[in-house]
Design a protein around this motif. Structure first.
Motif, PDB file in Angstrom:
ATOM      1  N   GLY A  75       4.843   2.270   0.823  1.00 48.03           N
ATOM      2  CA  GLY A  75       4.470   0.971   1.376  1.00 48.03           C
ATOM      3  C   GLY A  75       5.266  -0.165   0.768  1.00 48.03           C
ATOM      4  N   PHE A 110      -3.606  -1.928  -0.102  1.00 47.44           N
ATOM      5  CA  PHE A 110      -4.701  -1.948   0.879  1.00 47.44           C
ATOM      6  C   PHE A 110      -4.718  -0.687   1.731  1.00 47.44           C
ATOM      7  CE2 PHE A 110      -6.563  -3.240   4.998  1.00 47.44           C
ATOM      8  CZ  PHE A 110      -7.814  -3.640   4.545  1.00 47.44           C
ATOM      9  N   LEU A 111      -3.547  -0.301   2.270  1.00 50.93           N
ATOM     10  CA  LEU A 111      -3.483   0.916   3.089  1.00 50.93           C
ATOM     11  C   LEU A 111      -3.250   2.174   2.255  1.00 50.93           C
ATOM     12  CD1 LEU A 111      -1.437  -0.227   6.249  1.00 50.93           C
ATOM     13  CD2 LEU A 111      -3.925  -0.129   5.922  1.00 50.93           C
ATOM     14  N   GLU A 112      -3.078   1.975   0.938  1.00 51.53           N
ATOM     15  CA  GLU A 112      -2.935   3.075  -0.017  1.00 51.53           C
ATOM     16  C   GLU A 112      -1.739   3.981   0.289  1.00 51.53           C
ATOM     17  OE1 GLU A 112      -6.687   5.092  -0.158  1.00 51.53           O
ATOM     18  OE2 GLU A 112      -7.683   3.454  -1.225  1.00 51.53           O
ATOM     19  N   LEU A 113      -0.638   3.373   0.739  1.00 53.54           N
ATOM     20  CA  LEU A 113       0.587   4.142   0.974  1.00 53.54           C
ATOM     21  C   LEU A 113       1.430   4.272  -0.290  1.00 53.54           C
ATOM     22  CD1 LEU A 113       1.755   2.756   4.458  1.00 53.54           C
ATOM     23  CD2 LEU A 113       0.559   4.904   3.969  1.00 53.54           C
ATOM     24  N   PHE A 140      -0.228  -5.116   1.154  1.00 54.32           N
ATOM     25  CA  PHE A 140      -0.911  -4.598   2.341  1.00 54.32           C
ATOM     26  C   PHE A 140      -0.671  -3.103   2.523  1.00 54.32           C
ATOM     27  CE2 PHE A 140      -0.987  -3.683   6.949  1.00 54.32           C
ATOM     28  CZ  PHE A 140      -2.317  -4.008   7.218  1.00 54.32           C
ATOM     29  N   PHE A 141       0.608  -2.700   2.503  1.00 56.55           N
ATOM     30  CA  PHE A 141       0.927  -1.291   2.721  1.00 56.55           C
ATOM     31  C   PHE A 141       0.669  -0.441   1.466  1.00 56.55           C
ATOM     32  CE2 PHE A 141       3.782  -3.102   6.064  1.00 56.55           C
ATOM     33  CZ  PHE A 141       3.199  -2.459   7.153  1.00 56.55           C
TER      34      PHE A 141
END
Length: 455
Positions: A414, A407-410, A403-404
């Motif tokens: 992440g 998906f959130l491209e951290l 997710f981090f």
């Protein structure tokens, strides 16, 4: 060493040789990484991903060693040395046959296994070479783990430490020859590093075997290598499989996360390898304290000393949290210099420095798990950590890493956020389990059977 002497061992007396041994095992792996970094960053990434896979396999045969360690300690605490000896020999035999099978699978299907990791094409050839050689002889590592676990449960932690020192020296010397090619020696790169790794392990195992035979004082019945007692095998599996299950779940979840990181590119993979190599030096204090505590609590539980076992875990946990946090701060303070040992790439150093900063929050959570889970295992309470571990590692760590990180491209930040959430959640739950004292009735050893068995 007789029973009285074993029971007099303190946490420090057990832990400092374990600390040195683990440190040198880490140095052996880091020597490969450091010396290969002077050869090629791609080689570092290839060996790093291969070792990620091999670490999962090592856990799969580590379940026998884990079970042997706990059962031997409990039986020695209960003054049942003959039973402890039978379990020790049986565990060596079981792990030999099981690990041979895994070695064959790794050798035959190395390309297929690496393909599942979505490895970048430029890394595949070297990763496959390393897997074929190290994976094909991984049974030697299984035997080293089993014999070392037995010696530590008897209190002979210095013996395994000295053997590890010798293995480390051989490994570094061998790496120097195959990577840098002095005196006209051919430069063999990853292939040479793999051969050196296996040779040093094989020599180390032979020496450990001689030490075990010498230290046994006729208390290890080698007839048990071929004749298994049903109750011993059953107890080994009842403790070992759940114990290894928790670690296997962790390593498998790390492979899933490595798959995510592979999608971020070679720089991300290499950064992760370098940072986690440094993090292992931070973690080794908690690992050593956890293993030393497990031996002591195993003896205490075998002797029926529940109250001191409870206090031992809490004291060890406090020590591990303090030391782990201080070491994380220290490593971050010198993060630029430490990462500079491995690479001159500014992007890798910059990303790695921030990850080491975040590690200051991560380390106390990992100390909880290493100390308390080892303590629970020592009592025989092995199923609870597995259930909670699988739920948290996959439900929290892997899910949040995707997710981090994806998906959130951290990116790697992440992934580290996911690590923190997982370690702290499991740590708090494990401490609650220890304080509940549910583990009091979980011991596998009673004092009565020894006389009946050995008459």
């Amino acid at each position: 060493m007789n029973q009285t002497e074993t029971k007099k061992l303190s946490l420090f007396a057990l832990t400092w040789p374990i600390f040195i041994e683990i440190l040198l095992h880490m140095l052996m792996g880091n020597a490969d990484t450091l010396m290969l970094s002077q050869y090629s960053d791609h080689s570092v990434a290839a060996v790093g991903v291969s070792n990620q896979i091999l670490s999962v396999v090592i856990v799969m045969f580590g379940f026998v060693a884990a079970g042997a360690s706990i059962l031997v300690a409990q039986n020695l605490g209960a003054d049942q040395p003959k039973t402890a000896g039978k379990i020790a020999v049986t565990s060596i035999s079981l792990n030999l046959w099981f690990s041979l099978g895994l070695s064959i699978i790794l050798f035959a299907f190395s390309d297929f296994i690496l393909g599942l990791m979505d490895l970048p094409a430029e890394l595949m050839n070297e990763a496959s070479t390393y897997m074929n050689i190290v994976g094909g002889f991984i049974f030697v590592q299984a035997l080293i783990m089993t014999v070392s676990a037995i010696l530590r449960s008897y209190g002979f932690t210095k013996d395994t430490m000295f053997v590890t020192i010798g293995m480390n020296i051989l490994n570094v010397i061998g790496n120097y020859f195959v990577i840098f090619g002095p005196f006209g020696f051919p430069v063999l790169g990853v292939e040479g590093v793999a051969y050196v790794t296996m040779l040093s392990r094989f020599i180390g195992f032979i020496i450990l075997l001689f030490i075990l035979a010498w230290r046994s004082e006729r208390q290890l019945p080698f007839s048990s290598f071929f004749r298994y007692e049903k109750r011993h095998v059953k107890d080994l599996l009842q403790i070992g499989i759940p114990s290894a299950g928790e670690q296997l779940s962790y390593n498998a979840s790390q492979m899933a996360i490595t798959y995510f990181i592979a999608q971020m590119g070679t720089v991300a993979i290499t950064t992760k390898v370098y940072v986690q190599n440094l993090m292992m030096f931070i973690l080794l204090f908690s690992i050593a304290i956890g293993q030393g505590t497990q031996i002591l609590i195993g003896h205490m539980i075998g002797a029926g000393d529940v109250e001191n076992a409870y206090k031992r875990c809490i004291k060890s946990l406090k020590i591990a949290i303090v030391i782990g946090t201080l070491m994380a701060i220290f490593f971050y303070s010198f993060s630029s210099t430490l990462l500079g040992i491995f690479t001159n790439e500014e992007t890798i150093i910059e990303k790695g420095m921030f990850l080491l900063l975040v590690t200051i929050i991560l380390e106390p959570g990992r100390a909880f798990n290493l100390v308390v889970i080892n303590s629970l295992r020592a009592t025989g309470d092995v199923k609870f950590p597995v259930v909670i571990g699988i739920a948290s590692m996959w439900g929290v760590s892997v899910t949040l890493a995707w997710f981090f990180g994806i998906f959130l491209e951290l990116g790697l930040i992440g992934v580290w956020i996911a690590f923190i959430a997982d370690e702290w959640l499991r740590g708090v739950l494990m401490l609650g389990r220890w304080r509940s004292r549910v583990w009091v009735k979980k011991a596998f050893v009673k004092k009565e059977p020894e006389a009946a068995t050995d008459g």
